[in-house]
Design a protein around this motif. Structure first.
Motif, PDB file in Angstrom:
ATOM      1  N   TYR A  78       0.797  -1.219   0.000  1.00  0.00           N
ATOM      2  CA  TYR A  78       0.000   0.000   0.000  1.00  0.00           C
ATOM      3  C   TYR A  78       0.836   1.278   0.000  1.00  0.00           C
ATOM      4  O   TYR A  78       0.336   2.345  -0.354  1.00  0.00           O
TER       5      TYR A  78
ATOM      6  N   ASP B 147     -12.410  -6.003   2.951  1.00  0.00           N
ATOM      7  CA  ASP B 147     -11.878  -4.692   3.291  1.00  0.00           C
ATOM      8  C   ASP B 147     -11.856  -3.753   2.078  1.00  0.00           C
ATOM      9  O   ASP B 147     -12.238  -4.109   0.978  1.00  0.00           O
TER      10      ASP B 147
ATOM     11  N   ASN C  30     -11.623  -3.611   9.274  1.00  0.00           N
ATOM     12  CA  ASN C  30     -11.321  -2.461  10.110  1.00  0.00           C
ATOM     13  C   ASN C  30     -11.915  -1.230   9.447  1.00  0.00           C
ATOM     14  O   ASN C  30     -11.423  -0.771   8.417  1.00  0.00           O
TER      15      ASN C  30
ATOM     16  N   TYR D 169     -10.002   2.179   8.229  1.00  0.00           N
ATOM     17  CA  TYR D 169      -9.249   2.306   6.985  1.00  0.00           C
ATOM     18  C   TYR D 169     -10.238   2.169   5.833  1.00  0.00           C
ATOM     19  O   TYR D 169     -10.713   1.067   5.547  1.00  0.00           O
ATOM     20  N   GLN D 170     -10.544   3.304   5.158  1.00  0.00           N
ATOM     21  CA  GLN D 170     -11.710   3.344   4.272  1.00  0.00           C
ATOM     22  C   GLN D 170     -11.383   3.478   2.793  1.00  0.00           C
ATOM     23  O   GLN D 170     -12.276   3.392   1.961  1.00  0.00           O
TER      24      GLN D 170
END
Length: 493
Positions: A101, A143, A172, A175-176
Motif C-alpha cells: 500500500y 476490506d 477495520n 481504513y476506508q
C-alpha cells in the motif's frame, strides 16, 4: 457453491496484518465444508512467486485503459488441499518497492485508487463469466481494497447467466480507502454510483462506502464490533449507513488456523507442548530469554506484545505502565513496527533495562510464534479492535491475554474475576476504562494470579481449551452466502 474470495493479501504468501491470516484460512475451511472456493489476488511479486503453475486465463483492459493479464494457478498449503488462485498480472501497478500500500517512505502510492479498483473490477468480470471454466455463485470481498467488487457487480449489465451474490467484510472500518473525487471518472462506473447513496463521502471517493452500499450482505469480524460500528463512537462517520443496513449485517468471529497456530505441532517454536505436557512452554520461555538477552528468571512473568505500533493499539498505556510492570518483577518482549515516536520510546526503554525489556522492530512470523510459545501474558490493550487475532493466538498458546474489553476482545476473553475463576470460565484479564489506571489494575490482577500457581494453571487450561475453529465460522459464512443469493430489498442508505 462456488465462492470467490477477493483480498489484497493472503498468508502465507503476503502478510501485513490479520487480514492475510483470514484470507488464507477461510477458503481452506470452505473447501473442508465441501464448497468450491477460489481466491483473487493482485499480482504483487510475493504473490506471483508463491502461486504455482500460473497460466493465462484472459487479457484484461481496465476501465482507464491499462492492460493486464489474469492468471490461474494454485497455492500449496501443507496438510490441506491446494487453493485455486487467480492473480492479476499487472507489473506497472503491483511490482513496486515498499509494502502493498505504501512506498519505502511509507507514503501511500498516488495511484492506489487504480491499483485496487482493478482488483474489484476483475472480481466483477469473473462474476460475469470471464473464465468460461468457472463462474462464482458468490463474490466475497474483504476490506476497502476489494470493496468496489460489489459496486461493479451492482452496475453490471444483466445477462443470461445466473446472478452472482456479493458479500463484503469489514475488517477495520477505520481504513476506508478515501481518494479525491476527481478519480471517480477513471473507474468506469456510471455517474449514479457517485452519490450520497453510493461512493460519495463528504466530497471524496470512498471505496469502503461502495462495499457497504452495494453488497448484498455485509459481515464484520466479531458480533460486538458489528454493534459498535453502528454507533457514532465507532462508526467512523458511516454509522448511519450501517444502521440503515443492519438487517443484512452479521458479525462472525474470526477463528484460528490450527494448521498454523498450534503449540502441539508448531515447527516455529523450539519446544512443542499441549495441555498434558506443558514443560515445553517452560523451556520455550528460557530459550527466548536467552535469545533476547533477558534475565533468565523462570518465575518472572513474561509479557509479550506483537502489534503494529500505533496509538490505536493502546501502546501508550503499555509505555505509561512499564515502570509498574518492571517494579512488580515482570519482563516485556515486543515485536512490531509503526509510529516512529513509539518505536523510539520502546527502544529507549529497552536500552535502559536490557535484561527486562526486549524490543524487536519489524515483523517476523517465526519470532511471533516464539513469543506466544514463551509468553505468560499477551498484551492487547487496543482503543478499538474489530476482532483481533493476537489475543486468540495468546489463548491457543497459554499466554493469557490482557485486553481492553472492546470489539472482538470482549467476545473472546473472559476476565479472571472471582466468579469466573470459580465457574472455570476465566481465560485472561480485561479492563473497561481505557486509561492508565484501568490498564494498571489489569496488570496487577495478572501478577496476583501468577502468584497463585494452581489458579494460573486452571485459567491457562481454560484459555487453551477455548474453541476457535474455522469449521464453525465457515458454517456461519455459508449462511450469509445463502442469504446473498436470495437478497431481500433493503431500504436505501
Amino acid at each position: 457453491m462456488r465462492i470467490l474470495q477477493v483480498s489484497a493479501e493472503l498468508f502465507p504468501l503476503l502478510k501485513t496484518g490479520g487480514l492475510a491470516d483470514i484470507a488464507g484460512a477461510l477458503p481452506l475451511a470452505l473447501m473442508a465444508a465441501g464448497q468450491e472456493a477460489r481466491v483473487l489476488l493482485p499480482g504483487f511479486p510475493a504473490i506471483l512467486a508463491g502461486v504455482a503453475d500460473a497460466a493465462p486465463v484472459a487479457e484484461l483492459t481496465a476501465p482507464w485503459g491499462e492492460r493486464a493479464r489474469l492468471l490461474l494457478g494454485r497455492i500449496t498449503t501443507a496438510g490441506a488441499p491446494d487453493t485455486p488462485a487467480y492473480v492479476i498480472d499487472a507489473p506497472a501497478l503491483y511490482d513496486r518497492p515498499g509494502n502493498p500500500y505504501e512506498d519505502p517512505r511509507r507514503q501511500p502510492y498516488a495511484d492506489n485508487h487504480r491499483r485496487f479498483a482493478l482488483l474489484g473490477w476483475a472480481a466483477a468480470q469473473l462474476a460475469q463469466g470471464l473464465d468460461p471454466g468457472w463462474q462464482p455463485d458468490i463474490v466475497h470481498a474483504h476490506d476497502w481494497h476489494a470493496a468496489l467488487a460489489p459496486a461493479y457487480m451492482a452496475f453490471a449489465p444483466r445477462g443470461r447467466q445466473p446472478r452472482a451474490g456479493s458479500v463484503f467484510t469489514v475488517h477495520n472500518l477505520a481504513y476506508q480507502g478515501l481518494f479525491a473525487a476527481s478519480h471517480f471518472a477513471e473507474l468506469g462506473l456510471p455517474a449514479a454510483a457517485f452519490s450520497i447513496d453510493g461512493l460519495e463521502y463528504h466530497g471524496q471517493l470512498s471505496f469502503m462506502k461502495g462495499g457497504l452500499c452495494f453488497a448484498d450482505r455485509l459481515t464484520t469480524v466479531s458480533p460486538t464490533y458489528a454493534r459498535e460500528i453502528q454507533t457514532p463512537e465507532q462508526g467512523c462517520g458511516l454509522d448511519g449507513l450501517l444502521r440503515s443496513r443492519a438487517e443484512v449485517l452479521t458479525g462472525i468471529l474470526n477463528a484460528v488456523d490450527d494448521q498454523v497456530w498450534n503449540p502441539a505441532t508448531d515447527a516455529l517454536i523450539p519446544h512443542r507442548y499441549d495441555l498434558r505436557r506443558m514443560t515445553g512452554k517452560v523451556r520455550n520461555k528460557a530459550a527466548l530469554q536467552e535469545e533476547l538477552g533477558l534475565a533468565p528468571q523462570t518465575h518472572a512473568p513474561l509479557f509479550v506484545l506483537v502489534s503494529r505500533l500505533t496509538e490505536q493499539k493502546g501502546l501508550h498505556l503499555v509505555l505509561e505502565g512499564l515502570d509498574g510492570l518492571l517494579a512488580q518483577g515482570g519482563q516485556l518482549a515486543l515485536l512490531g513496527s509503526g509510529d516512529a515516536w513509539l518505536e523510539a520510546a520502546f527502544k529507549q526503554r529497552a536500552a535502559h533495562a536490557p535484561q527486562s525489556v526486549s524490543v524487536t522492530l519489524g515483523y517476523s512470523e517465526a519470532t511471533a510464534h516464539r513469543l506466544f510459545g514463551a509468553g505468560d501474558v499477551t498484551l492487547v490493550p487496543s482503543l478499538f479492535e474489530p476482532c483481533g487475532l493476537t489475543q486468540m493466538y495468546g489463548l491457543k498458546y497459554g499466554s493469557l491475554p490482557l485486553v481492553h474489553r472492546i470489539g472482538g476482545l470482549a467476545d473472546t476473553v473472559v476476565d479472571a474475576t472471582i466468579e469466573d475463576l470459580a465457574s472455570g470460565e476465566a481465560t485472561g484479564f480485561a479492563f473497561d476504562d481505557f486509561g492508565a489506571e484501568g490498564y494498571a489494575r489489569a496488570v496487577r490482577r495478572a501478577f496476583a494470579l501468577y502468584q497463585r500457581p494452581a489458579d494460573w494453571r486452571a485459567v491457562r487450561a481454560s484459555a487453551m481449551r477455548r474453541p476457535a475453529d474455522w469449521g464453525s465460522a465457515a458454517a456461519q459464512y455459508l449462511g450469509v452466502y445463502a442469504a446473498a443469493l436470495n437478497p431481500r430489498p433493503s431500504p436505501p442508505p
